[in-house]
Design an enzyme around this catalytic site. Structure first.
Site, PDB file in Angstrom:
ATOM      1  N   GLU A 192      12.133  90.348  26.287  1.00 32.03           N
ATOM      2  CA  GLU A 192      11.260  90.636  27.615  1.00 32.03           C
ATOM      3  C   GLU A 192      10.459  91.636  27.559  1.00 32.03           C
ATOM      4  OE1 GLU A 192      14.158  90.225  30.927  1.00 32.03           O
ATOM      5  OE2 GLU A 192      14.776  88.029  30.070  1.00 32.03           O
ATOM      6  N   GLU A 211      17.814  83.107  25.677  1.00 29.12           N
ATOM      7  CA  GLU A 211      18.494  83.641  26.903  1.00 29.12           C
ATOM      8  C   GLU A 211      18.387  82.341  27.670  1.00 29.12           C
ATOM      9  OE1 GLU A 211      18.181  87.626  28.493  1.00 29.12           O
ATOM     10  OE2 GLU A 211      17.725  88.286  26.560  1.00 29.12           O
TER      11      GLU A 211
HETATM   12  O1  AHR Z   1      21.477  88.402  29.862  1.00 27.47           O
HETATM   13  C1  AHR Z   1      21.139  89.811  30.774  1.00 27.47           C
HETATM   14  C2  AHR Z   1      19.697  90.271  30.615  1.00 27.47           C
HETATM   15  O2  AHR Z   1      18.987  89.256  31.244  1.00 27.47           O
HETATM   16  C3  AHR Z   1      19.355  90.528  29.239  1.00 27.47           C
HETATM   17  O3  AHR Z   1      19.491  91.921  29.086  1.00 27.47           O
HETATM   18  C4  AHR Z   1      17.548  90.618  29.486  1.00 27.47           C
HETATM   19  O4  AHR Z   1      16.855  90.289  28.521  1.00 27.47           O
HETATM   20  C5  AHR Z   1      17.839  89.365  30.910  1.00 27.47           C
HETATM   21  O5  AHR Z   1      16.691  89.840  31.847  1.00 27.47           O
END
Ligand code: AHR
Length: 518
Positions: free
Chosen positions: A199, A322
């Site tokens: 991110e 994710e």
């Molecule tokens: O999964 C939780 C968080 O969500 C992670 O650390 C981040 O990459 C995303 O914003």
């Protein structure tokens, strides 16, 4: 019509039924194109993500070598057994936002000498570093999963990345390899995937895509992909619908990457400030959850379109590293620990997403659900020496035969229903030929009220036998509780009938069904 178009049609074509306030039976027809096999479905579609966050690692995986909880070298045996059972192919670690503050040197060497740090992203909790590189690799090896290591780009430099990689994979006599040996590991670790930043548009450094692409190129120069380091280089990808990020990064740095990631979370309300409860929700929240989660289809199409423009040979994989549901935390728990319950709704959400991913496997080569244990849409919840396997866990278990299978187009038109004001297709589905030669058909029935009678024309497939499993429960928010028989677990599916070249599936409301056809 091309296979891809057929698949898109399956996803998009809907018929408006004008609401379904009452429980009923919907009917739909599908055609299986067994003679037109599609792309391979990588086993990595069924990957996991485990971050140093809340009880995701500490308590969830790591209990320490002196714990009374059965463990192997400090790693919980019950958790490893459960994860082996769903054939976890890959685990992404150590973050997440945590990754871009992580210093790998904190987590190697004698555990009693490792520094304690503050986990700034997740509740300010103490990070003891008891679980570091060797412990993670041990965990992955015990599970039988490939490691996917996210390196710190946001607050570190290429030297730190290069040295960590050398430490992990060097077979030689250099000092870093010797240090690894002194720390108990002779042969190099197997590291097939390395992410460069996480991110980077947000917690990983607040970068603009042009800036990230330049930084990524700089890090790539010192990555040294060679016979020792064969890892796929994964660029930090977009936030949900930020297609410009994917465009700029693949255009400016595409030739230095093997994959780019994408993050998308299902938040029922669509609002980070009030996301909605994990349990005790109504039908409107159910409908909104599925409306949000099904955006994955459109999201993938949009990112794939720009990737197809910048990488027409489809060399670069799209890793949705994710994804999953994100609700308000359980009342009374640390808001920074992202602990939420997991209900039947989550099991159906998982299956609906699998069906979408499986339609895009010519580009989507990996996904990692957030997160494996005790965090967000978890497979496993732990409490002391107890564990619970969640409905999401069971969805993964039911879909295990799809790992390394070959997609088969399934042309299907799903009726559209109105669930508390959200219009969604009643179900989605996918099919594949498994490694065992059987044909698998999976259906996620997203209607909280209606069963679906699905007639599948099997075409070229001469089916002799069918068997399957169903995941459902009386209540939309049924959970598996600690110390109780699971309320949501796969049961034999009795609703399949073969007659000539037709397979009929009677699929209960709010359920996941996977059948194997011989
Ligand atoms: O999964 C939780 C968080 O969500 C992670 O650390 C981040 O990459 C995303 O914003």
């Amino acid at each position: 019509m091309s296979e891809i178009k057929l698949l898109f049609r399956a996803a998009l074509a809907t018929v408006v039924l004008g609401g379904s306030a009452f429980a009923g039976e919907l009917t739909a027809n599908a055609t299986l194109k067994a003679d037109q096999p599609g792309a391979p479905i990588s086993r990595y579609i069924y990957g996991q993500f485990s971050e140093h966050l809340g009880a995701g690692i500490y308590d969830g995986v790591w209990v320490g070598t002196n714990s009374k909880i059965p463990n192997v070298r400090g790693i919980r045996t019950d958790v490893v057994t459960a994860l082996k059972d769903i054939h976890v192919p890959v685990i992404r670690w150590p973050g997440g936002c945590f990754a871009d503050e992580y210093r790998w040197r904190d987590g190697v060497g004698p555990r009693d000498k490792r520094p304690s740090r503050k986990n700034n992203w997740w509740g300010g909790s103490p990070e003891t570093n008891a679980f570091g590189t060797h412990e993670f690799m041990d965990f992955a090896e015990q599970v039988g999963a490939d490691p996917y290591v996210s390196i710190n780009m946001g607050s570190s430099d290429p030297t730190e990345m290069r040295e960590w990689i050398e430490y992990m994979v060097s077979p030689g006599d250099d000092t870093l390899a010797q240090e690894r040996r002194a720390n108990g590991r002779d042969k190099p670790f197997n590291v097939p995937f390395i992410g460069i930043g996480n991110e980077s548009w947000g917690c990983g450094g607040e970068m603009m895509p042009e800036y990230y692409a330049n930084e990524y190129r700089r890090f790539s120069a010192f990555f040294h992909k060679n016979d020792d380091n064969k890892a796929a280089r994964v660029a930090s990808g977009a936030n949900a619908f930020d297609v410009n990020w994917t465009d700029v990064v693949t255009k400016n740095a595409g030739r230095f990457m093997d994959a780019i990631s994408l993050h998308y979370y299902t938040i029922p309300t669509g609002e980070w400030s009030k996301k909605g409860a994990a349990t005790g929700f109504d039908k409107a929240a159910w409908g909104k959850t599925f409306a949000q989660t099904l955006r994955m289809e459109d999201l993938l199409q949009k990112h794939i379109a720009v990737m197809d423009k910048n990488d027409p040979t489809k060399r670069i994989g799209l890793y949705v590293d994710e994804w999953g549901t994100w609700y308000d935390v359980e009342p009374g728990t640390n808001p920074g620990h992202l602990y939420q319950m997991n209900t039947l709704r989550d099991g159906v959400v998982a299956a609906a997403n699998f069906n979408i991913f499986q339609r895009h496997t010519d580009r989507v080569k990996m996904t990692n659900i957030a997160q494996t244990i005790n965090v967000l849409q978890a497979m496993i919840l732990t409490r002391g020496d107890q564990i619970v396997l969640t409905p999401t866990y069971y969805a993964y278990k039911m879909y295990a035969p799809f790992q390394d299978s070959t997609a088969i187009p399934l042309d299907v038109t799903a009726p559209e229903i109105d669930v508390g004001g959200s219009k969604i297709p009643a179900f989605n589905a996918s099919a594949a030929k498994g490694k065992d030669g059987k044909t698998y058909i999976a259906v996620a029935n997203m209607s909280p009220d209606d069963s679906v009678k699905l007639s599948v024309a099997m075409g070229a497939l001469k089916a002799k036998a069918v068997s399957g499993q169903v995941l459902t429960a009386e209540k939309m928010d049924a959970v598996n509780a600690f110390g109780a028989k699971p309320a949501v677990a796969p049961a034999p599916f009795k609703g399949a009938k073969l007659s000539g070249d037709k397979l009929t599936l009677d699929i209960p409301s709010k359920s996941v069904v996977v059948v194997a056809v011989d």
